[in-house]
Design a protein around this motif. Sequence first.
Motif, PDB file in Angstrom:
ATOM      1  N   ARG A  84      41.230  43.447  38.063  1.00  0.00           N
ATOM      2  CA  ARG A  84      40.146  44.194  38.701  1.00  0.00           C
ATOM      3  C   ARG A  84      40.699  45.180  39.731  1.00  0.00           C
ATOM      4  O   ARG A  84      41.740  44.974  40.333  1.00  0.00           O
ATOM      5  CB  ARG A  84      39.160  43.269  39.392  1.00  0.00           C
ATOM      6  CG  ARG A  84      39.628  42.791  40.748  1.00  0.00           C
ATOM      7  CD  ARG A  84      38.501  42.174  41.550  1.00  0.00           C
ATOM      8  NE  ARG A  84      37.548  43.156  42.040  1.00  0.00           N
ATOM      9  CZ  ARG A  84      36.585  42.881  42.911  1.00  0.00           C
ATOM     10  NH1 ARG A  84      36.425  41.653  43.348  1.00  0.00           N
ATOM     11  NH2 ARG A  84      35.773  43.814  43.328  1.00  0.00           N
ATOM     12  N   PHE A  86      39.333  47.492  43.255  1.00  0.00           N
ATOM     13  CA  PHE A  86      38.322  47.314  44.283  1.00  0.00           C
ATOM     14  C   PHE A  86      37.561  48.597  44.572  1.00  0.00           C
ATOM     15  O   PHE A  86      38.084  49.691  44.441  1.00  0.00           O
ATOM     16  CB  PHE A  86      38.971  46.799  45.566  1.00  0.00           C
ATOM     17  CG  PHE A  86      39.417  45.375  45.469  1.00  0.00           C
ATOM     18  CD1 PHE A  86      38.592  44.352  45.884  1.00  0.00           C
ATOM     19  CD2 PHE A  86      40.652  45.060  44.930  1.00  0.00           C
ATOM     20  CE1 PHE A  86      38.994  43.032  45.783  1.00  0.00           C
ATOM     21  CE2 PHE A  86      41.062  43.739  44.830  1.00  0.00           C
ATOM     22  CZ  PHE A  86      40.226  42.720  45.259  1.00  0.00           C
ATOM     23  N   SER A  90      41.742  49.052  48.531  1.00  0.00           N
ATOM     24  CA  SER A  90      42.402  47.973  49.256  1.00  0.00           C
ATOM     25  C   SER A  90      43.861  47.908  48.870  1.00  0.00           C
ATOM     26  O   SER A  90      44.404  46.842  48.672  1.00  0.00           O
ATOM     27  CB  SER A  90      41.698  46.652  48.996  1.00  0.00           C
ATOM     28  OG  SER A  90      41.804  46.310  47.647  1.00  0.00           O
ATOM     29  N   VAL A  91      44.477  49.072  48.766  1.00  0.00           N
ATOM     30  CA  VAL A  91      45.926  49.089  48.602  1.00  0.00           C
ATOM     31  C   VAL A  91      46.526  48.705  49.953  1.00  0.00           C
ATOM     32  O   VAL A  91      45.860  48.775  50.979  1.00  0.00           O
ATOM     33  CB  VAL A  91      46.434  50.483  48.172  1.00  0.00           C
ATOM     34  CG1 VAL A  91      45.906  50.823  46.804  1.00  0.00           C
ATOM     35  CG2 VAL A  91      46.041  51.545  49.173  1.00  0.00           C
ATOM     36  N   ILE A  92      47.779  48.283  49.948  1.00  0.00           N
ATOM     37  CA  ILE A  92      48.396  47.854  51.197  1.00  0.00           C
ATOM     38  C   ILE A  92      49.051  49.063  51.848  1.00  0.00           C
ATOM     39  O   ILE A  92      50.091  49.540  51.406  1.00  0.00           O
ATOM     40  CB  ILE A  92      49.395  46.716  50.921  1.00  0.00           C
ATOM     41  CG1 ILE A  92      48.608  45.525  50.354  1.00  0.00           C
ATOM     42  CG2 ILE A  92      50.136  46.333  52.190  1.00  0.00           C
ATOM     43  CD1 ILE A  92      49.451  44.418  49.816  1.00  0.00           C
ATOM     44  N   LEU A 103      54.210  44.566  43.583  1.00  0.00           N
ATOM     45  CA  LEU A 103      53.520  43.308  43.866  1.00  0.00           C
ATOM     46  C   LEU A 103      52.645  42.904  42.687  1.00  0.00           C
ATOM     47  O   LEU A 103      52.518  41.728  42.358  1.00  0.00           O
ATOM     48  CB  LEU A 103      52.653  43.456  45.123  1.00  0.00           C
ATOM     49  CG  LEU A 103      53.293  43.043  46.435  1.00  0.00           C
ATOM     50  CD1 LEU A 103      52.323  43.273  47.577  1.00  0.00           C
ATOM     51  CD2 LEU A 103      53.694  41.582  46.394  1.00  0.00           C
ATOM     52  N   ALA A 104      52.044  43.913  42.048  1.00  0.00           N
ATOM     53  CA  ALA A 104      51.184  43.631  40.901  1.00  0.00           C
ATOM     54  C   ALA A 104      52.009  43.123  39.726  1.00  0.00           C
ATOM     55  O   ALA A 104      51.639  42.163  39.048  1.00  0.00           O
ATOM     56  CB  ALA A 104      50.410  44.880  40.511  1.00  0.00           C
ATOM     57  N   GLY A 107      52.984  39.587  40.597  1.00  0.00           N
ATOM     58  CA  GLY A 107      51.901  38.613  40.559  1.00  0.00           C
ATOM     59  C   GLY A 107      51.622  38.085  39.169  1.00  0.00           C
ATOM     60  O   GLY A 107      51.222  36.931  39.007  1.00  0.00           O
ATOM     61  N   GLU A 158      45.317  52.580  42.970  1.00  0.00           N
ATOM     62  CA  GLU A 158      44.524  51.389  42.659  1.00  0.00           C
ATOM     63  C   GLU A 158      44.533  51.129  41.148  1.00  0.00           C
ATOM     64  O   GLU A 158      44.702  49.996  40.695  1.00  0.00           O
ATOM     65  CB  GLU A 158      43.101  51.611  43.179  1.00  0.00           C
ATOM     66  CG  GLU A 158      42.156  50.452  43.041  1.00  0.00           C
ATOM     67  CD  GLU A 158      42.322  49.402  44.137  1.00  0.00           C
ATOM     68  OE1 GLU A 158      42.678  49.751  45.268  1.00  0.00           O
ATOM     69  OE2 GLU A 158      42.098  48.224  43.834  1.00  0.00           O
ATOM     70  N   ILE A 161      47.976  49.944  40.033  1.00  0.00           N
ATOM     71  CA  ILE A 161      48.170  48.528  40.371  1.00  0.00           C
ATOM     72  C   ILE A 161      47.508  47.656  39.300  1.00  0.00           C
ATOM     73  O   ILE A 161      48.091  46.692  38.808  1.00  0.00           O
ATOM     74  CB  ILE A 161      47.577  48.208  41.762  1.00  0.00           C
ATOM     75  CG1 ILE A 161      48.422  48.859  42.848  1.00  0.00           C
ATOM     76  CG2 ILE A 161      47.470  46.713  41.980  1.00  0.00           C
ATOM     77  CD1 ILE A 161      47.824  48.782  44.234  1.00  0.00           C
ATOM     78  N   MET A 165      49.443  45.020  36.111  1.00  0.00           N
ATOM     79  CA  MET A 165      49.234  43.605  35.833  1.00  0.00           C
ATOM     80  C   MET A 165      49.235  43.350  34.339  1.00  0.00           C
ATOM     81  O   MET A 165      49.051  42.231  33.889  1.00  0.00           O
ATOM     82  CB  MET A 165      47.910  43.144  36.441  1.00  0.00           C
ATOM     83  CG  MET A 165      47.902  43.253  37.954  1.00  0.00           C
ATOM     84  SD  MET A 165      46.236  43.251  38.601  1.00  0.00           S
ATOM     85  CE  MET A 165      45.803  41.536  38.291  1.00  0.00           C
TER      86      MET A 165
END
Lengths: 250, 319
Positions: A84, A86, A90-92, A103-104, A107, A158, A161, A165
């Motif tokens: 998903r 956002f 809400s990226v860092i 990070l994606a 994860g 976004e 990211i 995944m």
Amino acid sequence: MSDAILDIEGLHKNFGGVVATENVNLSVERGEIHAIIGPNGAGKTTLIAQLSGQLRPNSGSIRFEGRDITTLSMASRARAGLARSFQITSVILPMTLLENVMLAVQGTSGHSFGFWSPVREDGKMTDAAMESLTRVGLDNRADQLAGSVSHGEQRQLEVAITLAMNPRLLLLDEPMAGMGKEETGHMVEILKALKGDKSILLVEHDMDAVFNMADRLSVLVNGHIIATDTVENIRNNAEVQRAYLGDEHA
Amino acid sequence: MQLLSTRRGLFYTALLVFLAIAPWVFQWIDQPFYLDLLSRALILGIAAVSLNLILGYGGMVSLGHAAYIGIGAYCVGIPAYYDFYSGWLHIGLALSVSAVFALITGAICLRTKGVYFIMITMAFSQMVYYTFLSLEEYGADDGLVIYLRSEFPTWLSMDGAFSLYYWILGVLLLSLYFVHRLIHARFGRVIVGAKFNELRLQSLGVNTYRYRLTCYVISAMICSLAGVLLGNFTSFISPEMMGWTRSGELIFMVIMGGVSTVLGPLLGTISFVLLEEWLAAITVYWHLIFGVLLVVLVLYGKGGLDGLLGLMDRGKKSS
């Protein structure tokens, strides 16, 4: 319905007396871009939250690739291939674009109890992250901080990211939110390029963009789906005109 | 960090070189007291480095970290009370007791956020504090005297001020290097990411709770080593060393030096201890001056002392 990647049946969610999702039935075909439209407060974000696992429905079931995922956590769904994005970016921000995407990759590729080897030197991971950045056209900005690029680029990040995944279904919550005309056009091209390769379920306000890229539309009003059809038919659907599109003219 | 290409790097290199030869320097100028001071600063430095791992990198502000110094120290003191002086036993005991305690309390603390996390970590550390305060057998509030230092093979012996100092320096450098590796490895990336946006990490398929708990346990274990060294250094331990004000001081040291930087907390601790000592020597009202200095540093020194060092490099670039 044999080729549905996502099957939602009788989904229901209420917050006390407020019904946010009411008996929603919806299926997303493999490889299609399926858009959910509806007026503000129709429950679009609540629906996405239930699909991603952030909220638990009161009743109903969600099947992803034939497997019941209704009770799985957000993290488990992500690893199962459902990613998903956002609505509020809400990226860092204090990390670079590349670090965000890495990070994606991390994860969804095994555990993260690696205490010793620097991630930066993991060629496989950097390559995968760079590939996602390339797909959204941000590869030349990889080493900039996410906080230093434009809003439109953050939205693209976004999507990168989400892509990193390596999902089979993308849940995109208003990918064009707050974008200018040009940026929106760019994003439409990015998403259209994914068509066929990935299935996409997206919530979006920008009607031009939706009509331009979606294969099918579902119209959500007061937590209720009043129609699901092709773009052409939805445009001509009287009930939709009255319940939703008509509101804007009234 | 580019150790020699920036002024900050040069400063840290000089600091580390000085730390390596400090005992000889102090002997040469005939000031053995300085070695005492520096040993204590470096022990607290280990604790600060461990706290920085959860506070700076992980965003978990613990106001109970001194409990692990206490646990480490009593893991030397209590066996010594029964005449068990094996150093490996002391270290093994400290690491395992702190790990178990951190695992149990961390599992509860990490279900809370923000101020609640601060309060609950403090509550658990006060529990430990009062437990040791009520243990009459081990001296209660009078504390416990440790007559001999932990025993190691000759080449690793802690006896003598020099050997103990190099023990402390060794543990400190290992902790620093370990934290540095950890932060850039997969584990550290998840910890840092979760500090900024935990929901995002979960949406990426990361079970953040598990990683943060592990991080909390690792930090506690490093901190307990500081306790083992402190027990050996002071030869006298008491519950007072794990009161919550001690935990507060540790937070100050980390913030003063610069959070989420590898060497910042070390710099903060050394400055803290030296400043405390120096101010106390010139006036009895040193707490007042010290407090004002801390406030100024927090308000204007963004990034702590490490951040100020960074300014030197920016000045160089623009000129």
